[in-house]
Design a protein around this motif. Structure first.
Motif, PDB file in Angstrom:
ATOM      1  N   ALA A   1       0.788  -1.359   0.093  1.00 60.05           N
ATOM      2  CA  ALA A   1       0.215  -0.043   0.174  1.00 60.05           C
ATOM      3  C   ALA A   1       0.883   1.241  -0.066  1.00 60.05           C
ATOM      4  O   ALA A   1       0.541   2.250  -0.766  1.00 60.05           O
ATOM      5  CB  ALA A   1      -0.935  -0.072   1.307  1.00 60.05           C
ATOM      6  N   LYS A   2       1.994   1.098   0.701  1.00 57.76           N
ATOM      7  CA  LYS A   2       2.759   2.358   0.894  1.00 57.76           C
ATOM      8  C   LYS A   2       3.542   2.726  -0.579  1.00 57.76           C
ATOM      9  O   LYS A   2       3.776   3.818  -0.879  1.00 57.76           O
ATOM     10  CB  LYS A   2       3.923   2.113   1.876  1.00 57.76           C
ATOM     11  CG  LYS A   2       3.533   2.263   3.365  1.00 57.76           C
ATOM     12  CD  LYS A   2       4.354   1.560   4.345  1.00 57.76           C
ATOM     13  CE  LYS A   2       5.183   2.912   4.879  1.00 57.76           C
ATOM     14  NZ  LYS A   2       4.448   4.048   5.485  1.00 57.76           N
ATOM     15  N   LEU A   3       3.712   1.504  -1.452  1.00 61.77           N
ATOM     16  CA  LEU A   3       4.274   1.734  -2.741  1.00 61.77           C
ATOM     17  C   LEU A   3       3.474   1.759  -3.803  1.00 61.77           C
ATOM     18  O   LEU A   3       3.809   2.066  -5.038  1.00 61.77           O
ATOM     19  CB  LEU A   3       5.387   0.341  -2.809  1.00 61.77           C
ATOM     20  CG  LEU A   3       6.762   0.301  -2.026  1.00 61.77           C
ATOM     21  CD1 LEU A   3       7.202  -1.174  -2.152  1.00 61.77           C
ATOM     22  CD2 LEU A   3       7.475   1.394  -2.655  1.00 61.77           C
ATOM     23  N   GLY A   4       2.307   1.665  -3.378  1.00 60.00           N
ATOM     24  CA  GLY A   4       1.208   1.588  -4.529  1.00 60.00           C
ATOM     25  C   GLY A   4       1.113   0.315  -5.404  1.00 60.00           C
ATOM     26  O   GLY A   4       0.570   0.417  -6.580  1.00 60.00           O
ATOM     27  N   LEU A   5       1.517  -0.754  -4.659  1.00 54.86           N
ATOM     28  CA  LEU A   5       1.408  -2.068  -5.736  1.00 54.86           C
ATOM     29  C   LEU A   5       0.373  -2.805  -5.132  1.00 54.86           C
ATOM     30  O   LEU A   5      -0.321  -2.609  -4.158  1.00 54.86           O
ATOM     31  CB  LEU A   5       2.704  -2.895  -5.335  1.00 54.86           C
ATOM     32  CG  LEU A   5       4.299  -2.207  -5.444  1.00 54.86           C
ATOM     33  CD1 LEU A   5       5.482  -3.044  -4.914  1.00 54.86           C
ATOM     34  CD2 LEU A   5       4.242  -1.940  -6.873  1.00 54.86           C
TER      35      LEU A   5
ATOM     36  N   GLY B   1       3.795  10.403  -2.269  1.00 57.38           N
ATOM     37  CA  GLY B   1       2.531  11.127  -2.634  1.00 57.38           C
ATOM     38  C   GLY B   1       2.562  12.196  -3.814  1.00 57.38           C
ATOM     39  O   GLY B   1       1.431  12.603  -4.081  1.00 57.38           O
ATOM     40  N   SER B   2       3.750  12.601  -3.849  1.00 61.34           N
ATOM     41  CA  SER B   2       4.048  13.751  -5.073  1.00 61.34           C
ATOM     42  C   SER B   2       4.986  13.040  -6.155  1.00 61.34           C
ATOM     43  O   SER B   2       5.273  13.882  -7.076  1.00 61.34           O
ATOM     44  CB  SER B   2       4.718  14.836  -4.314  1.00 61.34           C
ATOM     45  OG  SER B   2       6.130  14.474  -3.769  1.00 61.34           O
ATOM     46  N   LEU B   3       4.811  11.756  -6.111  1.00 59.12           N
ATOM     47  CA  LEU B   3       5.812  11.058  -7.206  1.00 59.12           C
ATOM     48  C   LEU B   3       4.741  10.889  -8.385  1.00 59.12           C
ATOM     49  O   LEU B   3       3.918  10.392  -8.331  1.00 59.12           O
ATOM     50  CB  LEU B   3       6.084   9.728  -6.848  1.00 59.12           C
ATOM     51  CG  LEU B   3       7.123   8.666  -7.418  1.00 59.12           C
ATOM     52  CD1 LEU B   3       8.410   9.414  -7.879  1.00 59.12           C
ATOM     53  CD2 LEU B   3       7.054   7.416  -6.815  1.00 59.12           C
TER      54      LEU B   3
ATOM     55  N   ASP C   1      -4.508   7.183 -13.316  1.00 59.31           N
ATOM     56  CA  ASP C   1      -4.995   8.182 -12.857  1.00 59.31           C
ATOM     57  C   ASP C   1      -3.960   8.592 -11.739  1.00 59.31           C
ATOM     58  O   ASP C   1      -3.858   8.078 -10.893  1.00 59.31           O
ATOM     59  CB  ASP C   1      -6.338   7.993 -11.874  1.00 59.31           C
ATOM     60  CG  ASP C   1      -7.036   9.406 -11.545  1.00 59.31           C
ATOM     61  OD1 ASP C   1      -5.976  10.367 -11.362  1.00 59.31           O
ATOM     62  OD2 ASP C   1      -8.013   9.326 -11.294  1.00 59.31           O
ATOM     63  N   VAL C   2      -2.732   9.489 -12.242  1.00 59.07           N
ATOM     64  CA  VAL C   2      -1.636   9.619 -11.282  1.00 59.07           C
ATOM     65  C   VAL C   2      -2.081  10.600  -9.908  1.00 59.07           C
ATOM     66  O   VAL C   2      -1.708  10.061  -9.076  1.00 59.07           O
ATOM     67  CB  VAL C   2      -0.742  10.533 -12.035  1.00 59.07           C
ATOM     68  CG1 VAL C   2       0.448  10.954 -10.970  1.00 59.07           C
ATOM     69  CG2 VAL C   2      -0.098   9.488 -13.079  1.00 59.07           C
ATOM     70  N   PRO C   3      -3.074  11.626 -10.130  1.00 62.86           N
ATOM     71  CA  PRO C   3      -3.539  12.026  -8.902  1.00 62.86           C
ATOM     72  C   PRO C   3      -4.191  11.498  -7.702  1.00 62.86           C
ATOM     73  O   PRO C   3      -4.084  11.609  -6.598  1.00 62.86           O
ATOM     74  CB  PRO C   3      -4.293  13.486  -9.618  1.00 62.86           C
ATOM     75  CG  PRO C   3      -4.086  13.685 -10.910  1.00 62.86           C
ATOM     76  CD  PRO C   3      -3.473  12.236 -11.231  1.00 62.86           C
TER      77      PRO C   3
ATOM     78  N   ALA D   1      -2.754  10.780  -4.361  1.00 63.83           N
ATOM     79  CA  ALA D   1      -3.695  10.699  -3.115  1.00 63.83           C
ATOM     80  C   ALA D   1      -3.936   9.337  -2.262  1.00 63.83           C
ATOM     81  O   ALA D   1      -3.675   9.425  -1.028  1.00 63.83           O
ATOM     82  CB  ALA D   1      -5.091  11.184  -3.187  1.00 63.83           C
ATOM     83  N   GLU D   2      -3.887   8.221  -2.695  1.00 60.10           N
ATOM     84  CA  GLU D   2      -3.851   7.118  -2.009  1.00 60.10           C
ATOM     85  C   GLU D   2      -2.549   6.910  -1.449  1.00 60.10           C
ATOM     86  O   GLU D   2      -2.867   6.369  -0.086  1.00 60.10           O
ATOM     87  CB  GLU D   2      -4.292   5.867  -2.919  1.00 60.10           C
ATOM     88  CG  GLU D   2      -5.578   6.115  -3.498  1.00 60.10           C
ATOM     89  CD  GLU D   2      -5.801   4.856  -4.896  1.00 60.10           C
ATOM     90  OE1 GLU D   2      -4.648   4.284  -5.307  1.00 60.10           O
ATOM     91  OE2 GLU D   2      -6.972   4.600  -5.187  1.00 60.10           O
ATOM     92  N   ARG D   3      -1.477   7.198  -1.909  1.00 54.69           N
ATOM     93  CA  ARG D   3      -0.268   6.900  -1.273  1.00 54.69           C
ATOM     94  C   ARG D   3      -0.272   8.029   0.137  1.00 54.69           C
ATOM     95  O   ARG D   3      -0.105   7.541   0.987  1.00 54.69           O
ATOM     96  CB  ARG D   3       0.901   7.452  -2.128  1.00 54.69           C
ATOM     97  CG  ARG D   3       1.090   6.842  -3.299  1.00 54.69           C
ATOM     98  CD  ARG D   3       1.447   5.076  -3.193  1.00 54.69           C
ATOM     99  NE  ARG D   3       0.464   4.174  -2.681  1.00 54.69           N
ATOM    100  CZ  ARG D   3      -0.761   4.137  -3.246  1.00 54.69           C
ATOM    101  NH1 ARG D   3      -1.033   4.481  -4.454  1.00 54.69           N
ATOM    102  NH2 ARG D   3      -1.490   3.403  -2.641  1.00 54.69           N
TER     103      ARG D   3
END
Length: 484
Positions: free
Chosen positions: A329-333, A373-375, A410-412, A416-418
């Motif tokens: 979850a932290k990495l968005g995987l 979160g800003s990547l 959807d990058v934004p 936001a999820e990060r």
């Protein structure tokens, strides 16, 4: 506050009745409205203050200290017990009962020549970390309030006494079972009585028989593994993982020289009484299993060894899977559907290599994760790269991370999820120390601000941007004592 007294009435011989000594000139230093709602309280008043300070009896309360033993830094201590904690009973709230305990209300039969008091700095730290962990979604006991006084107590120097009002779903520890296993008479009967009480109170879906006992111990293993996985994911070092500090419900419990990581160090030690690093940050997963093994030994009169071993063998898998879930979850995987074992190994390697890079580059653990979160995960020129000095190693890692992540539509939204899983604010030791210094000077304002900040750790809160910065030089790598 409405009390019930199940532990007191059903388990005579498992505690000693005591009388709190009270505090002179008690006053509120901190109050958690979130904690108050758990037990149906509204706003604090003077009657409640006097009652929680131990100066007046609260209606329906009993006052007792529990007895237990435990392994402390690896050595067995046969008789410990609540040396500075006095339990009032189980307060009824809208969603169940919570034990209410006064931590620092005077000596008990288990104080071992101590005064049974808590100093203000340790009371404030316990209050803050209890509430901070909860809002980071880590299982924990809670805190209702800190009550200050003008009563002098001596540690290294003269300090002022205070009480933390602790709320716990249960105060039953691994050490309770160790104590009654090793008692000279009636060990099996006492263990059975304690275990049946635990099941009836906290695991009502389980039966008080052999099958229920097996299922219960496996649940304790699972809850402990998940707790330690949470600690590792948020970068929290407990500092004193003795078996008497381990909650049977898998809650963070009994806070002393804890710390959240600033600069990432796998072998970070936060307790100056632990020079060999038994309870260093990276040792916590292994210590969690070691503590469960001690609990299993105590339970051998009630649960067959094969069943205990089978449950213990599930610990590593439970911890790794929950840790992976949190870190993905932290990495968005997201986990794929095919070849799960290989993907687990790949993802664990990605996480491990990133933490190694954090250590090599002396990066702040929380702030590095927050940068996701800003990547822009599809960019070849990652903004995250600016923090690293070992650029070739980072570029290699980032390329493999991008390949594993795949296309982000959807990058934004992804960013936001990060930010919903990577906190911006943690309870850094230097922030707690600054609040404590202010309280010592008679100003509770910084403590209130810090408490409110930690209730929203994932929000930007631009007015408090400074609280997210790395510590100043004096605040880096602070090591605390057990009285901190």
């Amino acid at each position: 506050m409405r009390f019930k007294q199940d532990f007191f009435t059903q388990l005579p011989g498992f505690y000693s009745q005591v009388q709190p000594l009270g505090l002179s000139n008690p006053h509120w230093l901190a109050w958690s409205q979130d904690g108050a709602q758990l037990i149906g309280l509204q706003q604090p008043d003077d009657n409640l203050l006097q009652g929680l300070a131990g100066n007046a009896k609260l209606e329906g309360a009993r006052y007792y200290a529990q007895v237990y033993s435990g392994h402390q830094f690896g050595g067995y201590s046969p008789r410990l017990g609540d040396g500075r904690s006095i339990i009032l009973g189980e307060a009824m709230g809208p969603d169940g009962a919570w034990d209410v305990a006064l931590k620092g209300a005077g000596p008990t039969p288990y104080s071992r020549q101590g005064d049974g008091r808590a100093v203000m700095r340790s009371a404030v730290r316990e209050f803050l970390v209890s509430e901070a962990l909860h809002h980071l979604q880590v299982p924990t006991t809670r805190a209702l309030a800190v009550i200050g006084s003008d009563l002098p107590v001596w540690r290294e120097t003269q300090e002022s006494a205070a009480i933390t009002v602790r709320l716990a779903r249960s105060h039953i520890r691994f050490g309770h079972f160790e104590y009654f296993c090793h008692s000279e008479r009636g060990a099996t009967a006492k263990l059975t009585q304690l275990l049946n009480f635990t099941l009836e109170q906290h695991y009502p879906h389980l039966s008080c028989d052999a099958a229920g006992y097996r299922a219960w111990f496996r649940q304790v293993v699972r809850d402990t593994a998940r707790l330690v996985a949470h600690w590792q994911a948020v970068g929290f070092a407990h500092g004193v993982m003795n078996t008497d500090n381990m909650s049977i419900l898998g809650d963070s419990f009994d806070f002393g020289p804890f710390a959240f990581l600033d600069t990432f160090k796998e072998d970070f030690i936060c307790n100056h009484s632990d020079p060999e690093g038994r309870y260093a940050f990276g040792q916590q997963p292994g210590i969690g299993l070691w503590n469960l093994q001690r609990l299993a030994q105590a339970l051998t009169p009630l649960i067959p060894s094969d069943d205990l071993i089978a449950a213990l063998n599930s610990y590593q898998g439970e911890l790794v899977q929950h840790y992976l879930q949190l870190m993905r979850a932290k990495l968005g995987l997201t986990p794929g559907a095919d070849n799960q074992t290989q993907q687990d190994e790949t993802d664990l390697q990605l996480v491990g290599e990133l933490t190694v890079l954090m250590e090599q580059n002396q990066l702040d653990y929380t702030n590095t994760w927050r940068r996701f979160g800003s990547l822009d995960p599809g960019s070849k020129h990652s903004s995250l790269r600016d923090d690293f000095t070992h650029l070739a190693a980072f570029d290699s890692w980032f390329g493999r991370y991008q390949a594993r992540l795949g296309q982000v539509a959807d990058v934004p939204r992804w960013q936001a999820e990060r930010n919903r899983v990577n906190p911006k604010y943690i309870l850094r030791n230097y922030l707690a120390q600054e609040a404590i210094v202010a309280v010592e000077a008679g100003d509770t304002g910084p403590l209130t601000v810090l408490h409110q900040l930690l209730r929203r750790p994932f929000d930007e809160q631009p007015e408090h941007e400074a609280f997210a910065k790395r510590p100043p030089e004096w605040g880096q790598g602070l090591i605390m004592s057990c009285s901190s």
